[in-house]
Design an enzyme around this catalytic site. Structure first.
Site, PDB file in Angstrom:
ATOM      1  N   GLY A   1     -11.679   7.836 -35.932  1.00  0.00           N
ATOM      2  CA  GLY A   1     -11.284   7.578 -37.312  1.00  0.00           C
ATOM      3  C   GLY A   1     -10.340   8.648 -37.800  1.00  0.00           C
ATOM      4  O   GLY A   1     -10.242   9.721 -37.201  1.00  0.00           O
TER       5      GLY A   1
ATOM      6  N   CYS B   1     -14.295  10.599 -30.305  1.00  0.00           N
ATOM      7  CA  CYS B   1     -13.349  11.329 -31.151  1.00  0.00           C
ATOM      8  C   CYS B   1     -13.994  11.672 -32.500  1.00  0.00           C
ATOM      9  O   CYS B   1     -14.931  12.460 -32.550  1.00  0.00           O
ATOM     10  CB  CYS B   1     -12.060  10.513 -31.292  1.00  0.00           C
ATOM     11  N   TYR B   2     -13.571  11.043 -33.592  1.00  0.00           N
ATOM     12  CA  TYR B   2     -14.230  11.304 -34.879  1.00  0.00           C
ATOM     13  C   TYR B   2     -15.736  11.038 -34.743  1.00  0.00           C
ATOM     14  O   TYR B   2     -16.564  11.750 -35.313  1.00  0.00           O
ATOM     15  CB  TYR B   2     -13.631  10.397 -35.958  1.00  0.00           C
TER      16      TYR B   2
ATOM     17  N   HIS C   1     -10.364   9.213 -25.999  1.00  0.00           N
ATOM     18  CA  HIS C   1     -10.555   7.766 -26.225  1.00  0.00           C
ATOM     19  C   HIS C   1     -10.648   7.042 -24.883  1.00  0.00           C
ATOM     20  O   HIS C   1      -9.615   6.726 -24.282  1.00  0.00           O
ATOM     21  CB  HIS C   1      -9.385   7.217 -27.044  1.00  0.00           C
TER      22      HIS C   1
ATOM     23  N   GLU D   1     -11.329   4.047 -24.387  1.00  0.00           N
ATOM     24  CA  GLU D   1     -11.001   2.621 -24.498  1.00  0.00           C
ATOM     25  C   GLU D   1      -9.531   2.300 -24.251  1.00  0.00           C
ATOM     26  O   GLU D   1      -9.169   1.152 -24.069  1.00  0.00           O
ATOM     27  CB  GLU D   1     -11.409   2.081 -25.880  1.00  0.00           C
TER      28      GLU D   1
ATOM     29  N   SER E   1      -2.030 -28.087 -32.813  1.00  0.00           N
ATOM     30  CA  SER E   1      -0.608 -27.804 -32.576  1.00  0.00           C
ATOM     31  C   SER E   1      -0.257 -27.918 -31.100  1.00  0.00           C
ATOM     32  O   SER E   1       0.905 -27.975 -30.748  1.00  0.00           O
ATOM     33  CB  SER E   1      -0.293 -26.384 -33.041  1.00  0.00           C
ATOM     34  N   GLY E   2      -1.307 -27.929 -30.263  1.00  0.00           N
ATOM     35  CA  GLY E   2      -1.040 -27.916 -28.830  1.00  0.00           C
ATOM     36  C   GLY E   2      -1.017 -26.493 -28.286  1.00  0.00           C
ATOM     37  O   GLY E   2      -0.898 -26.277 -27.102  1.00  0.00           O
TER      38      GLY E   2
ATOM     39  N   ASP F   1      -5.103 -21.794 -29.015  1.00  0.00           N
ATOM     40  CA  ASP F   1      -6.256 -21.638 -29.904  1.00  0.00           C
ATOM     41  C   ASP F   1      -6.707 -22.977 -30.489  1.00  0.00           C
ATOM     42  O   ASP F   1      -7.888 -23.318 -30.446  1.00  0.00           O
ATOM     43  CB  ASP F   1      -5.925 -20.661 -31.050  1.00  0.00           C
TER      44      ASP F   1
ATOM     45  N   SER G   1      -6.068 -25.902 -29.393  1.00  0.00           N
ATOM     46  CA  SER G   1      -6.496 -26.824 -28.326  1.00  0.00           C
ATOM     47  C   SER G   1      -7.927 -26.530 -27.901  1.00  0.00           C
ATOM     48  O   SER G   1      -8.752 -27.437 -27.758  1.00  0.00           O
ATOM     49  CB  SER G   1      -5.589 -26.704 -27.100  1.00  0.00           C
TER      50      SER G   1
ATOM     51  N   LYS H   1      -8.216 -13.249 -27.555  1.00  0.00           N
ATOM     52  CA  LYS H   1      -7.353 -14.272 -26.948  1.00  0.00           C
ATOM     53  C   LYS H   1      -7.699 -14.544 -25.482  1.00  0.00           C
ATOM     54  O   LYS H   1      -7.776 -15.693 -25.051  1.00  0.00           O
ATOM     55  CB  LYS H   1      -5.904 -13.790 -27.044  1.00  0.00           C
TER      56      LYS H   1
END
Ligand code: XMP
Length: 573
Positions: free
Chosen positions: A110, A137-138, A230, A232, A283-284, A287, A289, A429
């Site tokens: 943070g 970290c923080y 970090h 990650e 929309s095709g 997401d 779909s 995603k």
């Protein structure tokens, strides 16, 4: 997931100043005094009404102290099949902890300084619950200070930003399995102004770096772990291993699989919707779909999809979408063929924002018109993803500059009195793609490049005409065909052609031509927020230009756009 691209990694390093860009390996925790972080900067109101969580999974709680890369912690954990949620520290009270019942807790980084009165804290009881805790970290500094250690405010001499190397110290520990193989050092990514000057009682040091003598600390008896760097981000290449060790020690089974998610999501949709009808704007894209197929699996014909064809789609796109969903999945699907309406409204419009707003408004009107005809509709399905949920408030808490007005169906649910069904709002995603595969959607849909709501309108700078759209569609199809033939489609985040509002002189055969110029655009990216151009070979570019000029009447000049984002954007408008 897309395969990592070495060129992209290099490019992202060059864009380091732009934090919050997902997998960039970028950390931005400015030293105390530089950040001016307003209280409540990370209020994240939308995360407070997350879809009902799957309670039969082990759950890990990430307490967010406002790091730009908190999301990446969640991604690393999801990759380990661990179910986790990010919640802002302001929300995490004793009652919240009771209700959430985490099996382990992670404190994110943070921007604040623990040396400041009133700086963000977890509830004191978090330490007394016998839960494994990892502070980053923080998060490390909070943990140390809360438990009796000392943190000193940042000074230039002790601040550390960027690449650093940690070497082992003290005993080896399970927490560090797979680290320091053969006593070697590990590259990590640091971003801290403050530093721990005295560790809390019970803690020992397991790794040090030149700027962080307490880079890795742990109290093994209490299962508290705290690192200054970090793990990650990509620039801590072996960081995922630390998360793996942590969740193993915390006893996670790794049961967050797409198969399990599918079953749970279906049960939740059924429970939420009951006998009502649901409308889904299809929309095709990946997401919408995946959301449509999942909801259809849950409630069958209670779902009606509306596919708005605004005349700004790519070659054969409408046909592909209708065939896939109506014929293959047997979904009730309204094909709203409204190109006339959109194209007439766009006549004479060349300003990009006016184009976007015109399309956005018409889209809502058209969608509403068709939705009104669906009796008993009480829900609107949306393919909202987890990043949309947790990024819903800008980090500074202030309004961010509008670069482009993105097209969506915002405002529609309230206007129509519809409730939302958002079955993907817990997923990233890549998880949506995995779910799509689980649901049997073909790769041609799952791996599709993103396509913007305003479609070809924003790839046609200047005035849009039917003639230009036809030329653009053909050129775009040749370019994509080239990319596929050369096996490059999956390496590229997005590729398309833009038709330029200029005609240039050429010579073909023995004759003069005076036709449009076009630009090829192909970028690599992780999330569309930053991007670099794709390094095609000259042979590829030459071959593609030749094909486009030979096969597409109306184009006599081809250029390649080599602008990164920033400073460019991916789309031309
Ligand atoms: P830009 O051009 O802003 O695009 O760099 C970033 C990503 O967003 C997509 N994009 C849109 N997607 N509605 C969408 O659904 C929009 O209005 C829109 N504008 C841009 C773009 O294609 C790229 O993937």
């Amino acid at each position: 997931m897309r395969s990592p691209n070495p060129r992209q990694a290099r490019a992202e390093g060059g864009l380091r100043h732009l934090a919050r860009e997902s997998d960039m390996g970028v950390v931005s925790c400015p030293p105390a005094g530089l950040q001016g972080s307003p209280p409540g900067h990370n209020a994240l109101p939308m995360s407070t009404h997350a879809a009902p969580a799957p309670h039969d999974h082990d759950r890990l709680l990430i307490i967010d102290f406002g790091s730009q890369v908190t999301q990446l912690i969640a991604r690393r954990l999801r990759e380990l099949k661990v179910y986790c949620e990010i919640h802002p520290y302001q929300k995490v009270t004793d009652a919240f902890l009771d209700d959430f019942a985490p099996k382990a807790v992670i404190f994110s980084g943070g921007p604040d300084s623990v040396t400041r009165d009133g700086s963000p804290r977890p509830p004191a009881s978090v330490y007394a619950r016998g839960l494994p805790i990892l502070g980053i970290c923080y998060g490390q500094q909070v943990m140390m200070q809360d438990l009796g250690g000392k943190v000193e405010a940042g000074e230039h001499a002790t601040a550390e930003f960027g690449r650093a190397y940690v070497t082992p110290a003290g005993e080896s520990a399970d927490f560090l399995k797979g680290w320091f193989n053969d006593g070697g050092r590990e590259q990590v990514w640091m971003s801290h102004g403050d530093h721990v000057s005295e560790i809390a009682p019970g803690f020992a040091v397991y790794g040090t770096s030149p700027g962080a003598p307490f880079a890795i600390t742990a109290d093994l008896a209490r299962r508290f772990f705290a690192v200054q760097f970090h793990p990650e981000v990509h620039h801590t290449p072996n960081g995922a291993k630390l998360y793996e060790n942590f969740v193993k020690m915390a006893g996670f089974k790794g049961d967050w699989t797409m198969g399990a998610y599918r079953e749970e999501a279906i049960a939740r949709i059924r429970e939420q919707v009951g006998d009502a009808r649901v409308i889904c704007g299809l929309s095709g894209g990946v997401d919408s779909s995946v959301a449509a197929v999942l909801i259809h699996e849950a409630i069958g014909d209670q779902l009606t999809c509306v596919f708005v064809d605004h005349g700004l789609l790519r070659q054969d796109e409408a046909e592909q979408v209708v065939t896939m969903f109506r014929d293959h999945y047997n979904m009730p699907l309204i094909h709203a063929e409204e190109s006339e309406r959109f194209l007439s409204a766009l006549e004479g419009v060349s300003d990009p924002e006016v184009k976007r707003k015109t399309i956005g408004k018409l889209f809502i009107d058209v969608f509403q018109h068709y939705a009104d005809g669906i009796d008993g509709a009480a829900f609107l399905a949306q393919g909202t993803l987890y990043p949309d949920v947790i990024e819903s408030v800008s980090f500074s808490g202030g309004p961010s500059v509008t670069i482009k007005s993105h097209h969506n169906v915002g405002g529609l649910p309230e206007k129509m009195g519809l409730k939302l069904v958002e079955p993907l709002r817990e997923l990233f995603k890549d998880e949506v793609r995995a779910l799509g595969r689980e649901l049997g959607l073909p790769d041609s849909f799952i791996g599709r490049h993103p396509f913007p709501g305003p479609g070809l309108a924003i790839r046609c700078p200047g005035e849009i005409t039917r003639e230009k759209l036809d030329i653009l569609r053909k050129a775009d199809a040749v370019f994509i065909d080239q990319i596929r033939r050369h096996g490059l489609y999956d390496e590229i985040w997005q590729a398309f052609v833009a038709i330029l509002p200029v005609k240039t002189v050429g010579v073909m055969g023995d004759g003069r031509t005076y036709d449009f110029a076009c630009a090829l655009r192909a970028v690599t990216s992780v999330d569309g927020m930053t991007a670099d151009y794709y390094p095609f070979s000259h042979d590829f570019l030459g071959e593609t230009a030749t094909r486009i000029i030979n096969e597409v009447k109306g184009i006599n000049r081809v250029t390649y756009d080599i602008t990164s984002k920033p400073p460019g954007t991916i789309e031309w408008e």
